[in-house]
Design a protein around this motif. Structure first.
Motif, PDB file in Angstrom:
ATOM      1  N   VAL A   1      42.076  48.017  33.833  1.00  7.99           N
ATOM      2  CA  VAL A   1      43.014  48.200  34.941  1.00  7.99           C
ATOM      3  C   VAL A   1      44.308  47.392  34.761  1.00  7.99           C
ATOM      4  N   SER A   2      44.313  46.471  33.795  1.00  5.33           N
ATOM      5  CA  SER A   2      45.536  45.698  33.533  1.00  5.33           C
ATOM      6  C   SER A   2      45.500  45.229  32.085  1.00  5.33           C
ATOM      7  N   PRO A   3      46.546  45.375  31.367  1.00  2.00           N
ATOM      8  CA  PRO A   3      47.778  46.084  31.772  1.00  2.00           C
ATOM      9  C   PRO A   3      47.535  47.598  31.751  1.00  2.00           C
ATOM     10  N   TRP A   4      48.114  48.270  32.736  1.00  2.00           N
ATOM     11  CA  TRP A   4      47.900  49.713  32.866  1.00  2.00           C
ATOM     12  C   TRP A   4      48.833  50.478  31.948  1.00  2.00           C
ATOM     13  N   ARG A   5      48.334  51.590  31.449  1.00  2.00           N
ATOM     14  CA  ARG A   5      49.141  52.443  30.582  1.00  2.00           C
ATOM     15  C   ARG A   5      48.696  53.869  30.779  1.00  2.00           C
TER      16      ARG A   5
ATOM     17  N   VAL B   1      44.233  41.017  29.853  1.00  2.00           N
ATOM     18  CA  VAL B   1      43.506  42.287  29.890  1.00  2.00           C
ATOM     19  C   VAL B   1      42.362  42.152  30.908  1.00  2.00           C
ATOM     20  N   ILE B   2      42.382  43.053  31.869  1.00  2.00           N
ATOM     21  CA  ILE B   2      41.314  43.059  32.894  1.00  2.00           C
ATOM     22  C   ILE B   2      40.625  44.416  32.854  1.00  2.00           C
TER      23      ILE B   2
ATOM     24  N   GLU C   1      42.542  36.756  28.452  1.00  2.00           N
ATOM     25  CA  GLU C   1      43.904  36.231  28.370  1.00  2.00           C
ATOM     26  C   GLU C   1      44.360  36.174  26.916  1.00  2.00           C
ATOM     27  N   ILE C   2      45.579  36.725  26.702  1.00  4.48           N
ATOM     28  CA  ILE C   2      46.199  36.693  25.366  1.00  4.48           C
ATOM     29  C   ILE C   2      47.270  35.600  25.389  1.00  4.48           C
TER      30      ILE C   2
ATOM     31  N   MET D   1      31.293  46.243  48.949  1.00  2.85           N
ATOM     32  CA  MET D   1      31.347  45.169  47.971  1.00  2.85           C
ATOM     33  C   MET D   1      32.534  45.286  47.041  1.00  2.85           C
ATOM     34  N   ILE D   2      33.140  46.456  46.974  1.00  2.00           N
ATOM     35  CA  ILE D   2      34.258  46.660  46.043  1.00  2.00           C
ATOM     36  C   ILE D   2      35.410  45.734  46.403  1.00  2.00           C
ATOM     37  N   SER D   3      35.787  45.749  47.697  1.00  3.91           N
ATOM     38  CA  SER D   3      36.952  44.977  48.107  1.00  3.91           C
ATOM     39  C   SER D   3      36.741  43.484  47.921  1.00  3.91           C
ATOM     40  N   GLN D   4      35.448  43.006  48.174  1.00 10.11           N
ATOM     41  CA  GLN D   4      35.209  41.565  48.062  1.00 10.11           C
ATOM     42  C   GLN D   4      35.290  41.115  46.629  1.00 10.11           C
ATOM     43  N   ARG D   5      34.672  41.915  45.737  1.00 11.59           N
ATOM     44  CA  ARG D   5      34.716  41.496  44.332  1.00 11.59           C
ATOM     45  C   ARG D   5      36.110  41.637  43.740  1.00 11.59           C
ATOM     46  N   SER D   6      36.838  42.687  44.159  1.00  7.07           N
ATOM     47  CA  SER D   6      38.165  42.894  43.594  1.00  7.07           C
ATOM     48  C   SER D   6      39.079  41.743  43.958  1.00  7.07           C
ATOM     49  N   SER D   7      38.911  41.210  45.189  1.00 11.24           N
ATOM     50  CA  SER D   7      39.750  40.074  45.573  1.00 11.24           C
ATOM     51  C   SER D   7      39.395  38.839  44.770  1.00 11.24           C
ATOM     52  N   THR D   8      38.095  38.717  44.396  1.00 10.26           N
ATOM     53  CA  THR D   8      37.685  37.576  43.580  1.00 10.26           C
ATOM     54  C   THR D   8      38.349  37.618  42.218  1.00 10.26           C
ATOM     55  N   ILE D   9      38.406  38.818  41.678  1.00  7.08           N
ATOM     56  CA  ILE D   9      39.063  38.963  40.372  1.00  7.08           C
ATOM     57  C   ILE D   9      40.544  38.626  40.485  1.00  7.08           C
ATOM     58  N   ALA D  10      41.158  39.078  41.569  1.00  3.51           N
ATOM     59  CA  ALA D  10      42.606  38.931  41.707  1.00  3.51           C
ATOM     60  C   ALA D  10      43.036  37.480  41.815  1.00  3.51           C
ATOM     61  N   ASP D  11      42.122  36.588  42.235  1.00  5.41           N
ATOM     62  CA  ASP D  11      42.514  35.191  42.406  1.00  5.41           C
ATOM     63  C   ASP D  11      42.914  34.536  41.095  1.00  5.41           C
ATOM     64  N   SER D  12      42.308  35.030  39.985  1.00  6.83           N
ATOM     65  CA  SER D  12      42.613  34.379  38.711  1.00  6.83           C
ATOM     66  C   SER D  12      43.211  35.346  37.718  1.00  6.83           C
ATOM     67  N   THR D  13      43.891  36.337  38.222  1.00  8.46           N
ATOM     68  CA  THR D  13      44.388  37.400  37.343  1.00  8.46           C
ATOM     69  C   THR D  13      45.903  37.522  37.470  1.00  8.46           C
TER      70      THR D  13
END
Length: 819
Positions: free
Chosen positions: A569-573, A596-597, A630-631, A743-755
């Motif tokens: 999902v990141s980086p998107w292309r 890269v996520i 992370e690159i 559960m999608i929204s809760q986990r997605s926010s967890t990912i976003a904190d360090s992304t």
């Protein structure tokens, strides 16, 4: 004629009381009726209810039935009126084949509750329904011309199946001056006819005489039959054979072996030579059955047993034998042999079950009637006296009670218990008093019926069933079998799912159970990402009255399957395109170039994503963290390094087998970084600028209007949606994301904190830059169509981000933002 015979021909014979029977003693009498044969079906015979002194209503209540002994059931009882009626036409000759005056049809009228039996004898009276019949239609006689007047010649007698007055009464001979007939009556009343020579024969005058013999019976109106007599006149043989006596009597035991000599006849002839040589033969007066049982030697006159002699079928036989010489004009002499049969104990006693119950409930009372048994022996005297006993009576809960002469009752003597013995084979043994005695056994099978006193039982009270997701609809999950120790319908189990709803869905729509054998099936394909477990109850119910049941708890656990490929999902292309990143060449060591996520909709091991470098231009320049994607630069750029670096990164999950996705990143180094990357300059001449601006403004306005409407609809839906309950979410892998449901929204926010997420990956943007030299700069990054994930870059402190519940998220529609 039927009405003439029916008109009160019945006569009741009163039999004196013979004996009183102990305990159940009751006197039996025989009621006798008389009817003519060939009465129409449904004809009235007698009113049994009146004659036997019974209440008509009790015939139905006591299950009255008619048991015809050793014959076809020609009669029936009308239980509503108590009348004995004809069920089928009765042919007296088919019932009583012997030429006896009396013909009786014996039957029993049996009543139950209590058992009572009445003996009925129905006399079948003969009607003149059979005409006389000659065994030979043409009789040939050879008579010597020297035969003196008065000589007698045996003729084929006629037979008539009727008896009494309806049998043959007389014979008539056609007119002849040489012959007449002499009618004789046998011991059984049969009419025999001899041809008597009344004058001297002259072969030269008449060599052949043709006569007609007519037999007439005594019925009203009379019936008749005819036969032709052809007489050939032969030449002289003037001495006929003579027997020592006209009648011989001899005794023969029944069942005598074939070949046993009965007697030897000796006739004499005064002639000599061939005229004195005698030939013995049966005359036509001898019945065919007698000829089948006894053989006669034509030369010696020896009579032997040929067939099986049965005293019970016939007690005597009558033979009419002639001795004929071998002369040119043979003469014959006649005698009669009476064979009396003596009885032997050759018939086994018979046991007849009149009324029997094949099954009893285990809770029946002592004294319950099981069967009514009758015994008899076809032999006579002591050979016909019988005794009935019950084998192993002491070990059985049953006893025999003699109710009347020849009848016994089988009763329950002790309480029954099906759990100890579920079936009894009761053996009855009947023995006669012959020498040696003969015996016969009859077995009654009695099944003990169960009462419904046991509920079905499952082997365990709780079942845990694991089902791998993506199962086929209709797949067998397990078999739940309960056991019921009862029998028959009390043991027949029916399984069903106790209704329970989950999110407005009934359990019967998700699972199905075979009601006969307890096989549990899944009706749909389960998705671990949507459903994790189900808890419901299954009940087993027997078919007893009243039914008994028990239930068991079933816990269905859905197991995850690695069926989702990691999604970068990141980086998107765009599909198949390369992601371009621009960094300054003056970047220091450890600089974050890109992150890269990848997310995986599976769970646990199947959702844990790791990152690897598949291809790289210079492996000394960049490093990739395998856990967070992370690159970073590993050193500073030098003038020797190419300006463009190409990296191919693969994101792989931890499933078996593992699934993966790749992304290609093209890193360009520049001296200075522009404000917006990936900018495409589209030169537009001033003379076309006005039209392009118009199109862009219209498109931007339409997109903004649709975006505003979408946001308003989402806000309204969120306000109406009930507040979800708190869900316990197990600790997730640092890169795992659970899709679908809340559960999608809760986990997605967890990912976003360090992304670190570029806005290019999630939003459509339209950038309008300053006009330089009559040109417009437009920037339009592309988001993949149908993306089902939304990762927020809002810090955790601000609040969790939300997405839609399905893959069709709001990212499916384009979003545009103006800088």
């Amino acid at each position: 004629m039927t009405e003439l015979f029916v008109a009160r021909l019945r006569t009741r014979l009163i039999v004196p009381v013979l004996a009183f029977i102990a305990l159940w003693g009751c006197a039996l009498s025989i009621t006798r009726y008389s009817i003519p044969e060939e009465m129409e079906e449904g004809s009235f015979v007698a009113n049994l209810a009146t004659d036997l002194g019974l209440d008509v209503r009790s015939l139905v209540q006591r299950s009255a039935k008619l048991d015809v002994i050793h014959s076809k059931n020609y009669l029936d009882i009308n239980k509503e009126t108590g009348e004995l009626i004809i069920r089928e036409k009765i042919d007296r000759e088919s019932i009583c084949m012997t030429k006896t005056t009396s013909c009786f049809l014996k039957m029993d009228v049996i009543l139950e509750n209590p058992i009572r039996i009445f003996n009925i004898e129905l006399e079948i009276m003969d009607i003149n329904d059979n005409a006389p019949l000659f065994r030979r239609k043409t009789m040939h006689l050879d008579i010597s011309e020297a035969t003196p007047p008065g000589e007698r010649f045996s003729l084929t007698n006629a037979v008539d199946a009727d008896v009494g007055a309806n049998s043959i009464k007389t014979y008539y001979l056609s007119e002849s001056k040489y012959f007449n007939i002499d009618i004789q009556t046998g011991s059984d009343g049969s009419k025999y006819v001899d041809l008597v020579l009344s004058g001297n024969l002259d072969r030269e005058e008449h060599s052949v005489h043709n006569l007609i013999l007519t037999a007439v019976d005594g019925g009203v109106p009379p019936r008749s039959g005819t036969a032709s007599i052809v007489i050939n006149v032969l030449d002289i043989n003037d001495n006929a054979p003579l027997f020592s006596q006209p009648v011989y009597a001899v005794n023969v035991s029944e069942n005598s072996a074939a070949g046993t000599v009965v007697m030897t006849l000796n006739a004499t002839d005064l002639d000599e030579g061939t005229n004195a040589q005698l030939v013995y033969s049966y005359t036509l007066y001898t019945s065919e059955k007698t000829q089948e049982l006894f053989s006669l030697d034509p030369n010696s006159g020896e009579i032997k047993v040929k067939g099986v002699i049965d005293y019970e079928e016939s007690q005597s036989f009558e033979m009419h034998i002639q001795a004929q010489d071998r002369g040119a004009n043979p003469l014959s002499g006649h005698c009669k042999v009476l064979v009396n049969i003596t009885d032997l104990n050759d018939n086994y006693p018979e046991v007849t079950i009149k009324s029997v119950k094949s099954s009893l409930r285990e809770d029946v009372a002592v004294g319950t009637l099981i069967a009514v048994i009758s015994v008899r022996d076809r032999d006579s005297g002591g050979n016909g006296e019988v005794e009935l006993i019950l084998n192993q009576e002491k070990s059985l809960p049953f006893l025999l009670n003699k109710s009347s002469e020849g009848y016994f009752e089988l009763l329950v003597s002790k309480p029954l218990d099906r759990e100890l013995i579920s079936k009894y084979d009761i053996t009855l043994r009947v023995t006669d008093k012959g020498s040696p005695p003969l015996s016969e056994n009859e077995t009654i099978s009695l099944e003990i019926l169960d009462i419904n006193d046991n509920a079905p039982m499952f082997p365990q009270s709780f079942y845990t069933i694991h089902v791998v997701e993506n199962n086929l609809p209709g797949a067998l999950l397990t078999s739940l079998s309960a056991h019921d120790p009862d029998l028959n319908e009390n043991q027949y189990l029916v399984y069903f799912i106790m209704e329970k709803e989950i999110v407005n869905t009934s359990m019967s729509m998700l699972f199905s159970i075979n009601p006969e054998n307890g096989d549990l099936y899944a009706l749909k394909t389960f998705d671990y990402e949507r459903e994790r477990e189900f808890l419901f109850h299954i009940e087993a119910r027997d078919s007893g009255v009243p039914p008994l049941s028990s239930n068991v708890t079933v816990h269905i656990i859905i197991l995850d399957q690695n069926d989702n490929t990691p999604l970068i999902v990141s980086p998107w292309r765009a599909q198949g395109s390369v992601v371009e990143e621009v960094i300054p060449r003056s970047t220091d060591k450890g600089h974050l170039v890109a992150k890269v996520i990848a997310i995986d909709a599976d769970s646990e091991q199947n959702s844990r994503v790791t990152y690897q470098l598949l291809q790289i231009t210079d492996s000394t320049l960049f490093s990739l963290d395998q856990y967070n994607g992370e690159i970073r630069t590993t050193r500073m750029f030098s003038y020797r390094d190419p300006r463009v670096q190409r990296l191919v990164i693969v994101a792989k999950d931890n499933g078996q087998p593992s699934l993966s996705a790749t992304v290609t990143i093209k890193i360009s180094t520049v001296e200075h970084v522009l404000s917006f990357s990936e900018t495409t300059e589209l030169p537009i001449e001033y003379d076309y600028f006005t039209d392009l601006n118009l199109y862009l403004v219209i498109g931007l306005g339409a997109v903004s209007f649709l975006l505003l409407i979408t946001i308003l609809v989402i806000i309204v839906l969120k306000c109406q949606k009930p507040k979800p309950k708190a869900i316990k979410i197990p600790p997730a892998n640092r890169n795992s994301v659970i899709s679908r449901n809340s559960m999608i929204s809760q986990r997605s926010s967890t990912i976003a904190d360090s992304t670190l997420i570029s806005s290019d990956a999630y939003w459509y943007s339209l950038f309008l830059a300053e006009t330089r030299k009559g040109k417009v700069v437009v920037r339009q990054p592309i988001i993949p169509k149908g993306a089902g994930y939304f990762v927020s870059s809002i810090p955790r402190s601000i609040g969790p981000s939300e997405t839609t519940d399905s893959r069709a998220s709001t990212l499916e529609g384009p979003r545009r933002e103006l800088p």
